[in-house]
Design a protein around this motif. Structure first.
Motif, PDB file in Angstrom:
ATOM      1  N   LEU A 218       0.843  -1.178  -0.020  1.00  0.00           N
ATOM      2  CA  LEU A 218       0.146   0.126   0.070  1.00  0.00           C
ATOM      3  C   LEU A 218       0.783   1.233  -0.160  1.00  0.00           C
ATOM      4  O   LEU A 218       0.426   2.321  -0.631  1.00  0.00           O
ATOM      5  N   SER A 219       2.023   1.148   0.746  1.00  0.00           N
ATOM      6  CA  SER A 219       2.779   2.443   0.778  1.00  0.00           C
ATOM      7  C   SER A 219       3.505   2.682  -0.701  1.00  0.00           C
ATOM      8  O   SER A 219       3.577   3.722  -1.279  1.00  0.00           O
ATOM      9  N   GLU A 220       3.805   1.454  -1.219  1.00  0.00           N
ATOM     10  CA  GLU A 220       4.477   1.675  -2.629  1.00  0.00           C
ATOM     11  C   GLU A 220       3.247   2.278  -3.705  1.00  0.00           C
ATOM     12  O   GLU A 220       3.618   3.180  -4.431  1.00  0.00           O
ATOM     13  N   ILE A 221       1.977   1.754  -3.354  1.00  0.00           N
ATOM     14  CA  ILE A 221       0.963   2.306  -4.196  1.00  0.00           C
ATOM     15  C   ILE A 221       0.714   3.859  -3.999  1.00  0.00           C
ATOM     16  O   ILE A 221       0.466   4.719  -4.964  1.00  0.00           O
ATOM     17  N   ARG A 222       0.964   4.152  -2.587  1.00  0.00           N
ATOM     18  CA  ARG A 222       0.606   5.715  -2.493  1.00  0.00           C
ATOM     19  C   ARG A 222       1.960   6.521  -3.283  1.00  0.00           C
ATOM     20  O   ARG A 222       1.504   7.924  -3.528  1.00  0.00           O
ATOM     21  N   GLN A 223       2.879   6.133  -3.481  1.00  0.00           N
ATOM     22  CA  GLN A 223       3.974   7.010  -3.751  1.00  0.00           C
ATOM     23  C   GLN A 223       4.078   6.625  -5.439  1.00  0.00           C
ATOM     24  O   GLN A 223       4.752   7.474  -6.182  1.00  0.00           O
ATOM     25  N   ALA A 224       3.142   5.664  -5.777  1.00  0.00           N
ATOM     26  CA  ALA A 224       3.206   5.639  -7.406  1.00  0.00           C
ATOM     27  C   ALA A 224       2.293   7.026  -8.067  1.00  0.00           C
ATOM     28  O   ALA A 224       1.551   7.348  -7.659  1.00  0.00           O
ATOM     29  N   PRO A 225       2.848   7.110  -9.094  1.00  0.00           N
ATOM     30  CA  PRO A 225       2.405   8.347  -9.883  1.00  0.00           C
ATOM     31  C   PRO A 225       0.888   7.879 -10.241  1.00  0.00           C
ATOM     32  O   PRO A 225       0.654   6.794 -10.596  1.00  0.00           O
ATOM     33  N   PRO A 226      -0.040   8.892 -10.301  1.00  0.00           N
ATOM     34  CA  PRO A 226      -1.364   8.538 -10.666  1.00  0.00           C
ATOM     35  C   PRO A 226      -1.693   7.894 -11.976  1.00  0.00           C
ATOM     36  O   PRO A 226      -2.665   7.153 -12.218  1.00  0.00           O
ATOM     37  N   ASP A 227      -0.606   8.035 -12.841  1.00  0.00           N
ATOM     38  CA  ASP A 227      -0.648   7.484 -14.416  1.00  0.00           C
ATOM     39  C   ASP A 227      -0.075   6.282 -14.483  1.00  0.00           C
ATOM     40  O   ASP A 227      -0.052   5.604 -15.560  1.00  0.00           O
ATOM     41  N   GLU A 228       0.529   5.583 -13.303  1.00  0.00           N
ATOM     42  CA  GLU A 228       1.185   4.514 -13.459  1.00  0.00           C
ATOM     43  C   GLU A 228       0.107   3.210 -13.138  1.00  0.00           C
ATOM     44  O   GLU A 228      -0.817   3.191 -12.359  1.00  0.00           O
ATOM     45  N   VAL A 229       0.343   2.272 -14.269  1.00  0.00           N
ATOM     46  CA  VAL A 229      -0.707   1.296 -14.388  1.00  0.00           C
ATOM     47  C   VAL A 229      -0.144   0.176 -13.516  1.00  0.00           C
ATOM     48  O   VAL A 229       0.797  -0.444 -13.670  1.00  0.00           O
TER      49      VAL A 229
END
Length: 247
Positions: A218-229
């Protein structure tokens, strides 16, 4: 892979349609009327075979009865002729008279035997006619039942086809809004994952495999750019972030 968040969200709409299409296809393959029609077709085949066997047996009995009746007529004709000769007194020697009388007795006995054969054949025919009538009525009843089931199945198929046509139209419209590379990626994953290529992340859980993500994930997802699939580490489906993702 990069894709606008709005396009990723559209994948969920597309997935919803694909899931409904899969359910409709399953319903079409597993209509209860399908099994009912197969069962009735089997029974109809059995009854038709039985009816054919009975009509064939009746036809054979007809020939047997006609032959027996013909034999009776021949014996009766011959016995009548001998009786007339005997009554006329135009018989030669006593030996001829004795022979003629013996022949008349023999013919009468033979006639009785043949008449008994005719009666026995008629009784067998009456029994077979009863069986044939019963089988024919049951066949007509089962065929009528199959027609009714087929009508119900046709109605159900028409309703499912109409629903599928509506879903296909919606799918085409939504698919046009999704970039080709993202659509192709989704399609590939859908085909590899039992019809589900994209799933929402809701409250820290993947809707595809229903497993909760770890704190690190979940932490990695929070840090991922919004346009990252993103993809679920467990089921490898596209993981779409939503307002209910819990991140």
């Amino acid at each position: 892979m990069k894709a606008e968040p709005a396009h990723q969200m559209r994948l969920l709409d597309l997935q919803g349609i694909d899931s409904r299409l899969a359910r409709l296809a399953y319903r079409l393959r597993n209509l209860p009327e399908n099994e009912e029609v197969r069962r009735l077709d089997t029974r109809i085949g059995e009854l038709r075979d039985r009816h054919t066997a009975l009509t064939t047996a009746l036809s054979d009995l007809d020939r047997e009865q006609r032959k027996a009746e013909s034999d009776v007529d021949q014996v009766r004709t011959r016995a009548d002729r001998d009786s007339k000769r005997l009554d006329s007194g135009q018989v030669g020697s006593p030996k001829d008279l004795e022979h003629l009388q013996s022949e008349i007795v023999s013919l009468q006995r033979r006639q009785t035997e043949l008449e008994e054969i005719v009666l026995e054949v008629m009784e067998r025919r009456e029994d077979l006619e009863g069986q044939e009538d019963q089988v024919r009525k049951e066949l007509e009843q089962v065929e009528a039942e199959r027609d009714a089931v087929e009508e119900r199945r046709s109605t159900a198929v028409a309703e499912i086809d109409a629903d599928r046509a509506t879903e296909f139209t919606r799918r085409e419209r939504i698919a046009e809004e999704i970039p080709d590379d993202l659509l192709a990626f989704y399609t590939k994953l859908r085909d590899q994952n039992e019809g589900v290529g994209a799933a929402a992340l809701r409250y820290g859980r993947c809707d595809g495999c229903k497993l909760a993500l770890s704190t690190a994930e979940l932490s990695e997802i929070r840090q991922a750019p919004p346009d990252e699939v993103l993809r679920c580490d467990q089921c490898r489906r596209i993981l779409v972030r939503t307002t209910d993702s819990g991140i």
